[in-house]
Design a protein around this motif. Structure first.
Motif, PDB file in Angstrom:
ATOM      1  N   ILE A 168      21.638  21.129 -47.342  1.00  0.00           N
ATOM      2  CA  ILE A 168      20.546  22.086 -47.499  1.00  0.00           C
ATOM      3  C   ILE A 168      19.743  21.705 -48.731  1.00  0.00           C
ATOM      4  N   ASP A 169      18.468  21.389 -48.556  1.00  0.00           N
ATOM      5  CA  ASP A 169      17.599  20.960 -49.658  1.00  0.00           C
ATOM      6  C   ASP A 169      17.065  22.183 -50.396  1.00  0.00           C
ATOM      7  N   ILE A 170      17.512  22.386 -51.640  1.00  0.00           N
ATOM      8  CA  ILE A 170      17.056  23.547 -52.412  1.00  0.00           C
ATOM      9  C   ILE A 170      15.879  23.200 -53.335  1.00  0.00           C
ATOM     10  N   LYS A 171      15.359  21.978 -53.212  1.00  0.00           N
ATOM     11  CA  LYS A 171      14.164  21.533 -53.932  1.00  0.00           C
ATOM     12  C   LYS A 171      14.269  21.763 -55.452  1.00  0.00           C
ATOM     13  N   PRO A 172      15.249  21.141 -56.101  1.00  0.00           N
ATOM     14  CA  PRO A 172      15.444  21.359 -57.539  1.00  0.00           C
ATOM     15  C   PRO A 172      14.266  20.930 -58.409  1.00  0.00           C
ATOM     16  N   GLU A 173      13.570  19.834 -58.039  1.00  0.00           N
ATOM     17  CA  GLU A 173      12.426  19.428 -58.857  1.00  0.00           C
ATOM     18  C   GLU A 173      11.356  20.512 -58.866  1.00  0.00           C
ATOM     19  N   LYS A 174      11.136  21.146 -57.727  1.00  0.00           N
ATOM     20  CA  LYS A 174      10.170  22.231 -57.624  1.00  0.00           C
ATOM     21  C   LYS A 174      10.586  23.422 -58.489  1.00  0.00           C
ATOM     22  N   LEU A 175      11.882  23.689 -58.554  1.00  0.00           N
ATOM     23  CA  LEU A 175      12.367  24.767 -59.421  1.00  0.00           C
ATOM     24  C   LEU A 175      11.991  24.494 -60.875  1.00  0.00           C
ATOM     25  N   GLY A 176      12.173  23.239 -61.322  1.00  0.00           N
ATOM     26  CA  GLY A 176      11.821  22.874 -62.690  1.00  0.00           C
ATOM     27  C   GLY A 176      10.332  22.996 -62.958  1.00  0.00           C
ATOM     28  N   ILE A 177       9.524  22.555 -62.012  1.00  0.00           N
ATOM     29  CA  ILE A 177       8.058  22.639 -62.151  1.00  0.00           C
ATOM     30  C   ILE A 177       7.611  24.092 -62.278  1.00  0.00           C
ATOM     31  N   GLU A 178       8.108  24.939 -61.388  1.00  0.00           N
ATOM     32  CA  GLU A 178       7.698  26.348 -61.397  1.00  0.00           C
ATOM     33  C   GLU A 178       8.184  27.053 -62.654  1.00  0.00           C
ATOM     34  N   ALA A 179       9.369  26.685 -63.140  1.00  0.00           N
ATOM     35  CA  ALA A 179       9.908  27.323 -64.341  1.00  0.00           C
ATOM     36  C   ALA A 179       9.025  27.054 -65.554  1.00  0.00           C
ATOM     37  N   VAL A 180       8.620  25.797 -65.729  1.00  0.00           N
ATOM     38  CA  VAL A 180       7.760  25.457 -66.867  1.00  0.00           C
ATOM     39  C   VAL A 180       6.386  26.118 -66.720  1.00  0.00           C
ATOM     40  N   ASP A 181       5.850  26.132 -65.517  1.00  0.00           N
ATOM     41  CA  ASP A 181       4.533  26.726 -65.304  1.00  0.00           C
ATOM     42  C   ASP A 181       4.512  28.203 -65.698  1.00  0.00           C
ATOM     43  N   ILE A 182       5.529  28.933 -65.272  1.00  0.00           N
ATOM     44  CA  ILE A 182       5.575  30.362 -65.558  1.00  0.00           C
ATOM     45  C   ILE A 182       5.883  30.623 -67.036  1.00  0.00           C
ATOM     46  N   LEU A 183       6.686  29.748 -67.664  1.00  0.00           N
ATOM     47  CA  LEU A 183       6.990  29.910 -69.091  1.00  0.00           C
ATOM     48  C   LEU A 183       5.758  29.667 -69.950  1.00  0.00           C
TER      49      LEU A 183
END
Length: 327
Positions: free
Chosen positions: A293-308
């Motif tokens: 199951i692909d949980i798209k970890p790179e996308k999680l990192g991108i979104e985290a920095v954007d919102i921070l």
């Protein structure tokens, strides 16, 4: 002698958290208190290079990332490598540097979070995991210091977080491997193998597992280790197969999966159907038996920095983003 933020607090007669808020120019601190703290800073000549730049520009251009125990062996975990790639890419795009701090325990995560904030070296913090009654989260909330969590927090008020819908993904994974890969019957059994029970990712995946299992009328059992390590996966597999021979498994992390498959190979266990999270490289013999199951970890990192960064630059205090999982 180097002056610390604690000495500024003692000299001004205030708490360390108040000094941190004054440095970040928090609106929650009165002007009289700000003036008293600033006088102490000036009198004690508290001017590290990064802090001096931060006081002038009101930011250092650095984000702190607290890496949990599981990330220490990051080269064996595709998840943390890909999250870090996403964090680094987005930080560079937004003109921020990253300061990583690798921790060996929950206590060390809290202490590292506290030190980074009190040092004044970072504008915001990214927590790579979240637990029940998480002390790091409570500390950051108390200070109103910008932070984001990769993971769904227990309490969502005044919190920024990014995660997958782990309950839904696990629910769908159970149905997929049971209906598509096994001879379905109401007497089928499915086993969940996971890590630390105090992590919200574990509890959310168990929630989805239990919902699907009950809807399908399946017997089920849950085995949790103390960590998400390969060794724990092997140990849990040994414990399970010494007791019984179940066919269907949901495995919560790729290192756990590798440990389970290692046990199965060593003991010639091949009649299994498995769904597991992340992107483990599989041997040929497992490609038809393991569904990833692909949980798209790179996308999680991108979104985290954007919102921070949004929190740092425009002051948002509560927001969440859910990254879709491909099941």
């Amino acid at each position: 002698m180097k002056i610390t933020i604690k000495e500024i607090a003692i000299d001004a007669g205030v708490s360390v958290s108040t000094v941190s808020r004054v440095i970040s120019d928090s609106s929650k601190i009165s002007e009289s208190t700000k003036e008293k703290v600033r006088e102490s800073i000036k009198r004690l000549n508290y001017k590290p290079n990064i802090m001096a730049r931060g006081l002038v520009k009101k930011k250092t251009g650095v984000l702190g990332v607290i890496m949990p125990e599981e990330a220490i062996k990051l080269f064996s975990s595709p998840f943390f490598i890909e999250v870090m790639q996403g964090i680094s890419l987005k930080a560079k795009e937004r003109d921020y540097y990253i300061m990583y701090d690798f921790c060996k325990s929950e206590k060390e995560e809290y202490e590292s979070t506290k030190k980074l904030v009190e040092s004044g070296f970072v504008d915001g913090i990214c927590l790579m995991s979240t637990r029940k009654k998480d002390k790091s989260i409570e500390f950051l909330k108390e200070l109103s210091f910008p932070f984001v969590i990769i993971g769904e927090p227990e309490k969502k008020e005044h919190t920024l977080w990014v995660d997958n819908n782990n309950s839904k993904a696990t629910y769908e994974a159970v149905k997929k491997i049971i209906v598509a890969k096994s001879e379905y019957s109401e007497n089928s059994k499915i086993v969940f193998i996971g890590g630390d029970k105090n992590l919200t990712v574990t509890s959310n995946r168990i929630e989805g597992f239990e919902k699907a299992r009950k809807e399908l009328g399946l017997d089920g059992e849950i085995y949790l280790g103390e960590s998400f390590s390969r060794e724990e996966g092997y140990r849990l597999a040994k414990k399970i197969f010494e007791k019984e021979n179940p066919k269907n498994f949901i495995i919560s992390e790729d290192n756990l999966l590798e440990g389970v498959l290692e046990y199965c190979e060593k003991n010639r266990v091949v009649d299994v159907n498995i769904a597991s999270f992340n992107k483990t490289k599989l041997k040929e013999m497992w490609r038809e038996k393991v569904f990833l199951i692909d949980i798209k970890p790179e996308k999680l990192g991108i979104e985290a920095v954007d919102i921070l960064v949004q929190s740092i630059e425009i002051g948002i205090e509560e927001s969440s983003r859910v990254v879709d999982i491909e099941v």
